[in-house]
Design a protein around this motif. Sequence first.
Motif, PDB file in Angstrom:
ATOM      1  N   UNK A 515       0.518  -1.459   0.093  1.00 26.20           N
ATOM      2  CA  UNK A 515      -0.023  -0.073  -0.104  1.00 26.20           C
ATOM      3  C   UNK A 515       0.920   1.474  -0.392  1.00 26.20           C
ATOM      4  N   UNK A 516       1.704   0.862   0.798  1.00 26.61           N
ATOM      5  CA  UNK A 516       2.356   2.159   1.148  1.00 26.61           C
ATOM      6  C   UNK A 516       3.612   2.374   0.497  1.00 26.61           C
ATOM      7  N   UNK A 517       3.768   1.470  -1.373  1.00 31.19           N
ATOM      8  CA  UNK A 517       4.553   1.603  -2.102  1.00 31.19           C
ATOM      9  C   UNK A 517       3.819   2.404  -3.438  1.00 31.19           C
ATOM     10  N   UNK A 518       2.796   1.720  -3.335  1.00 30.18           N
ATOM     11  CA  UNK A 518       1.572   2.244  -4.195  1.00 30.18           C
ATOM     12  C   UNK A 518       1.119   3.740  -4.404  1.00 30.18           C
ATOM     13  N   UNK A 519       1.104   3.850  -2.472  1.00 27.70           N
ATOM     14  CA  UNK A 519       0.634   5.671  -2.269  1.00 27.70           C
ATOM     15  C   UNK A 519       1.896   6.572  -2.612  1.00 27.70           C
ATOM     16  N   UNK A 520       3.114   6.171  -2.439  1.00 22.40           N
ATOM     17  CA  UNK A 520       3.979   7.042  -2.830  1.00 22.40           C
ATOM     18  C   UNK A 520       4.533   7.476  -4.264  1.00 22.40           C
ATOM     19  N   UNK A 521       3.194   6.244  -4.856  1.00 23.58           N
ATOM     20  CA  UNK A 521       3.383   7.530  -6.394  1.00 23.58           C
ATOM     21  C   UNK A 521       2.874   8.221  -6.377  1.00 23.58           C
ATOM     22  N   UNK A 522       1.679   8.422  -6.246  1.00 23.02           N
ATOM     23  CA  UNK A 522       0.691   9.172  -5.787  1.00 23.02           C
ATOM     24  C   UNK A 522       0.628  10.827  -5.201  1.00 23.02           C
ATOM     25  N   UNK A 523       1.719  10.975  -4.298  1.00 25.00           N
ATOM     26  CA  UNK A 523       1.627  12.258  -3.729  1.00 25.00           C
ATOM     27  C   UNK A 523       2.698  13.078  -3.546  1.00 25.00           C
ATOM     28  N   UNK A 524       3.061  12.192  -4.173  1.00 30.21           N
ATOM     29  CA  UNK A 524       4.579  13.376  -4.834  1.00 30.21           C
ATOM     30  C   UNK A 524       4.739  15.431  -5.566  1.00 30.21           C
ATOM     31  N   UNK A 525       3.480  15.119  -5.435  1.00 28.04           N
ATOM     32  CA  UNK A 525       2.764  15.614  -7.459  1.00 28.04           C
ATOM     33  C   UNK A 525       3.429  16.102  -8.226  1.00 28.04           C
ATOM     34  N   UNK A 526       3.524  14.435  -8.982  1.00 24.78           N
ATOM     35  CA  UNK A 526       4.123  14.503 -10.062  1.00 24.78           C
ATOM     36  C   UNK A 526       3.240  13.646 -11.069  1.00 24.78           C
ATOM     37  N   UNK A 527       2.922  13.090 -10.003  1.00 28.09           N
ATOM     38  CA  UNK A 527       1.297  11.651 -11.343  1.00 28.09           C
ATOM     39  C   UNK A 527       0.209  11.561 -10.332  1.00 28.09           C
TER      40      UNK A 527
END
Length: 549
Positions: A515-527
């Motif tokens: 869950x963390x790995x997937x979440x991390x891809x969407x919370x950095x303002x890029x994607x």
Amino acid sequence: MSVQAATTLLKSTVPGVAVLGRVSAREAEILSPATLQFIATLHRIFNPTRKTLLQKRVYRQQQLDRGVLPDFLPETAYIRNDPNWRAAVPAPGLQDRRVEITGPVDRKMVINALNAGTSTFMADFEDSSSPTWENMISGQVNMYDAVRETITFSNPNGKKYELRKDGKLAVLLVRPRGWHMEEKHVLIDGEPCSASIFDFGVYFFHNAKELIKRGKGPYFYLPKMESHLEARLWNDIFNVSQDVINIPRGTIRGTVLIETILASFEMDEIIYELRDHSSGLNCGRWDYIFSFIKKLRNHPQFVLPDRSDVSMTVPFMDAYVRLLIQTCHKRGVHAMGGMSAFIPVKGDEVANNAVTQKVYNDKLREVTAGHDGTWVAHPGLVKVAKDVFDEHMPQPNQIHLRRDDVVVKNTDLLNINFKGAITEQGIRSNIQVGLEYMEAWLRGTGCVPIHGLMEDAATAEISRSQLYQWARHNVITAEGIRVTGDYLLKVLDEETDKIKQKLGAKYAQTKFDAAKAAFATNVNGEKLDDFLTTLLYDDIVTIAPQARL
């Protein structure tokens, strides 16, 4: 009868159709050759249109990103401005919908919801269900048994669940998955079946005639639409489906969830497209906020504050509600209110009374605004919602309340001129909700109690998209912190570590790392993926090894 545990790979005898998931004996009956042939017919006719409409979503997002903001369509003004057309009169069992309950399609939940004392129950194959193959296909078995009122369930502790015998069961409605989803366990001519067509088709094929025999009909909630053309697709599917099994057109009814910002500009047109099959519109409030953020993500003037500050009374939400009620009543159909996600607080009378008061206030606002019914997420809150509607709406509905006083302009639907703050607590809360929900979803659970609320995919979507939006525009929190992708990833690490410490050795058996790995891809303002469900879906696909050969 419970779904049998032993499973096998189903060998389809329908040309061009392959079932790649394992099924029990009961589930194999649900996926009969005739059922698969019906699904294949619908998919072959309509999937090309579905894919074209999804591509139109991509083009529309590109326009939004360039600054072409949503507006009412000039080419359909004739529909909005014609005062004379009406949709279908309410179908049997749907005249009075004052309190509806919703939840996932697992067996015990279905029984409890049908027994809850509400007008209707929306069995949810979408936001409250993680679409594992087992959940989706066993859910169809449960629908089959529920329609025939034979559904029972026995807990391992011996407790038995069965339907009440006083005739006061909720009327059943089914919400299939949205147009963006696929069912990868069923291939038709080598491509995954549309999940919408699969969910709708299996339920309709098995239950439409039985429901008619029992004095009701095949009733649906239709999610996540972004245009009237997507409603037209549903209407075409309804017509073909009714013709194929030889029942009258207009037997099917669909209530459309207005849960995207683009759909709010096409409410008249959506009802018009479905008019012979329409049961009105519903305020899908949580997904609507998510859609507002997602669609307008490129524009700093539309940054929203903490979710707790985005109430139903803020300008853009209030305008949406008023326009929905006016539009529905002008066309003679129900205007359904939104979800109260609160759940009772056991063992704390003061806290529970506070929850009850919040639900009361929410439902009072809805009924006095003109809504014809509302949603609750928990049987323990049915009474408070019903009492409010009984007091202020003694008749079956208030479609007669025309709301001719309402004037909503395009700018009203985009008005975020209200007070609110972005706080560190709001950031951490979003991360906690996103993590906990996504972890549960990956385990096959789509409806999760978190922080006193019954959360489904919609609220996790708000959490995910808000974090993206705040990082995308480098907002400053009330505490003076500049929000960046690196900062959010640091907080994500901290919140995950808290969970690790709390769970100890049990953490290894969870899905939090995934869950963390997937979440991390969407919370950095890029994607920002379009949907959490499509982001995670491949992680729960379980193609049987034999099917790969």
